[in-house]
Design a protein around this motif. Structure first.
Motif, PDB file in Angstrom:
ATOM      1  N   GLU A  67       0.814  -1.218   0.000  1.00  0.00           N
ATOM      2  CA  GLU A  67       0.000   0.000   0.000  1.00  0.00           C
ATOM      3  C   GLU A  67       0.849   1.270   0.000  1.00  0.00           C
ATOM      4  O   GLU A  67       0.546   2.232  -0.700  1.00  0.00           O
ATOM      5  CB  GLU A  67      -0.914   0.010   1.223  1.00  0.00           C
ATOM      6  N   GLN A  70       2.264   1.901  -3.418  1.00  0.00           N
ATOM      7  CA  GLN A  70       1.220   2.372  -4.329  1.00  0.00           C
ATOM      8  C   GLN A  70       0.868   3.830  -4.050  1.00  0.00           C
ATOM      9  O   GLN A  70       0.678   4.620  -4.974  1.00  0.00           O
ATOM     10  CB  GLN A  70      -0.040   1.505  -4.189  1.00  0.00           C
ATOM     11  N   GLU A  71       0.790   4.180  -2.771  1.00  0.00           N
ATOM     12  CA  GLU A  71       0.471   5.560  -2.416  1.00  0.00           C
ATOM     13  C   GLU A  71       1.574   6.511  -2.869  1.00  0.00           C
ATOM     14  O   GLU A  71       1.300   7.607  -3.389  1.00  0.00           O
ATOM     15  CB  GLU A  71       0.265   5.657  -0.903  1.00  0.00           C
ATOM     16  N   LEU A  73       3.695   6.044  -5.396  1.00  0.00           N
ATOM     17  CA  LEU A  73       3.625   6.168  -6.856  1.00  0.00           C
ATOM     18  C   LEU A  73       2.443   7.034  -7.281  1.00  0.00           C
ATOM     19  O   LEU A  73       2.554   7.811  -8.240  1.00  0.00           O
ATOM     20  CB  LEU A  73       3.535   4.781  -7.494  1.00  0.00           C
ATOM     21  N   HIS A  74       1.343   6.914  -6.577  1.00  0.00           N
ATOM     22  CA  HIS A  74       0.171   7.729  -6.889  1.00  0.00           C
ATOM     23  C   HIS A  74       0.481   9.215  -6.686  1.00  0.00           C
ATOM     24  O   HIS A  74       0.111  10.054  -7.522  1.00  0.00           O
ATOM     25  CB  HIS A  74      -1.018   7.307  -6.023  1.00  0.00           C
ATOM     26  N   GLU A  75       1.158   9.543  -5.589  1.00  0.00           N
ATOM     27  CA  GLU A  75       1.501  10.945  -5.320  1.00  0.00           C
ATOM     28  C   GLU A  75       2.450  11.485  -6.384  1.00  0.00           C
ATOM     29  O   GLU A  75       2.300  12.624  -6.838  1.00  0.00           O
ATOM     30  CB  GLU A  75       2.124  11.098  -3.924  1.00  0.00           C
ATOM     31  N   GLN A  77       2.689  10.416  -9.490  1.00  0.00           N
ATOM     32  CA  GLN A  77       1.906  10.560 -10.720  1.00  0.00           C
ATOM     33  C   GLN A  77       1.017  11.802 -10.679  1.00  0.00           C
ATOM     34  O   GLN A  77       0.906  12.522 -11.669  1.00  0.00           O
ATOM     35  CB  GLN A  77       1.046   9.319 -10.948  1.00  0.00           C
ATOM     36  N   MET A  78       0.407  12.039  -9.526  1.00  0.00           N
ATOM     37  CA  MET A  78      -0.437  13.228  -9.399  1.00  0.00           C
ATOM     38  C   MET A  78       0.410  14.497  -9.528  1.00  0.00           C
ATOM     39  O   MET A  78      -0.005  15.472 -10.158  1.00  0.00           O
ATOM     40  CB  MET A  78      -1.195  13.227  -8.069  1.00  0.00           C
ATOM     41  N   HIS A  94       1.950  17.556  -4.213  1.00  0.00           N
ATOM     42  CA  HIS A  94       1.918  16.098  -4.345  1.00  0.00           C
ATOM     43  C   HIS A  94       3.320  15.495  -4.274  1.00  0.00           C
ATOM     44  O   HIS A  94       3.516  14.432  -3.675  1.00  0.00           O
ATOM     45  CB  HIS A  94       1.215  15.690  -5.639  1.00  0.00           C
TER      46      HIS A  94
END
Length: 150
Positions: A67, A70-71, A73-75, A77-78, A94
């Motif tokens: 998790e 993933q978080e 990588l999400h930040e 990407q954002m 971000h």
């Protein structure tokens, strides 16, 4: 002076011979050690014992189900998305969240330094003290929750 030069030359030759003898000694015993069947067996056993541990560590680091990864990588990407839209402030927000989530923020900063425009990277650097304060606040809150008997 020829006596001193001769003496120094002999001293240097003796030192060189000593170094060569020591290296020969090291090479001889290293070959003897490596040729020993017990050494080869113990080395094989040690490598076999370390293989599952290394695979397990690698799986933990790059497990897509992780998790936190993933978080992170999400930040990132954002942040990239907002930067591509020209919204530098939101992008930096971000990316700073990604730094907060990252286990090795220095390495991530090195990547950002190479990939981000200088203006955006400077904005991110100015945000680092705020990131540190946020991290300390999160740690203090976590300690408070762990100490709470409820």
């Amino acid at each position: 002076m020829p006596g001193v030069r001769t003496f120094l030359g002999l001293l240097a030759a003796l030192a060189a011979c000593g170094v060569v003898a020591f290296l020969g000694y090291c090479v001889y015993f290293d070959r003897k050690r490596r040729g020993d069947p017990a050494f080869k067996r113990s080395l094989r056993d040690k490598r076999r014992a370390e293989q599952p541990k290394a695979k397990e560590r690698g799986a933990q680091l790059w497990d897509p189900a992780n998790e936190k990864l993933q978080e992170l990588l999400h930040e990132v990407q954002m942040g990239e998305l907002w930067l591509s839209r020209g919204e530098h402030r939101m992008g930096v927000e971000h990316l700073s969240n990604a730094l907060l989530l990252c286990g090795q923020p220095q390495e991530l900063l090195k990547v950002f330094k190479v990939t981000l425009p200088p203006k955006v990277f400077e904005m991110l650097l100015h945000k680092i003290p705020l990131i540190c304060q946020q991290f300390e606040a999160d740690m203090n809150e976590q300690e408070y929750l762990e100490d709470d008997p409820d």
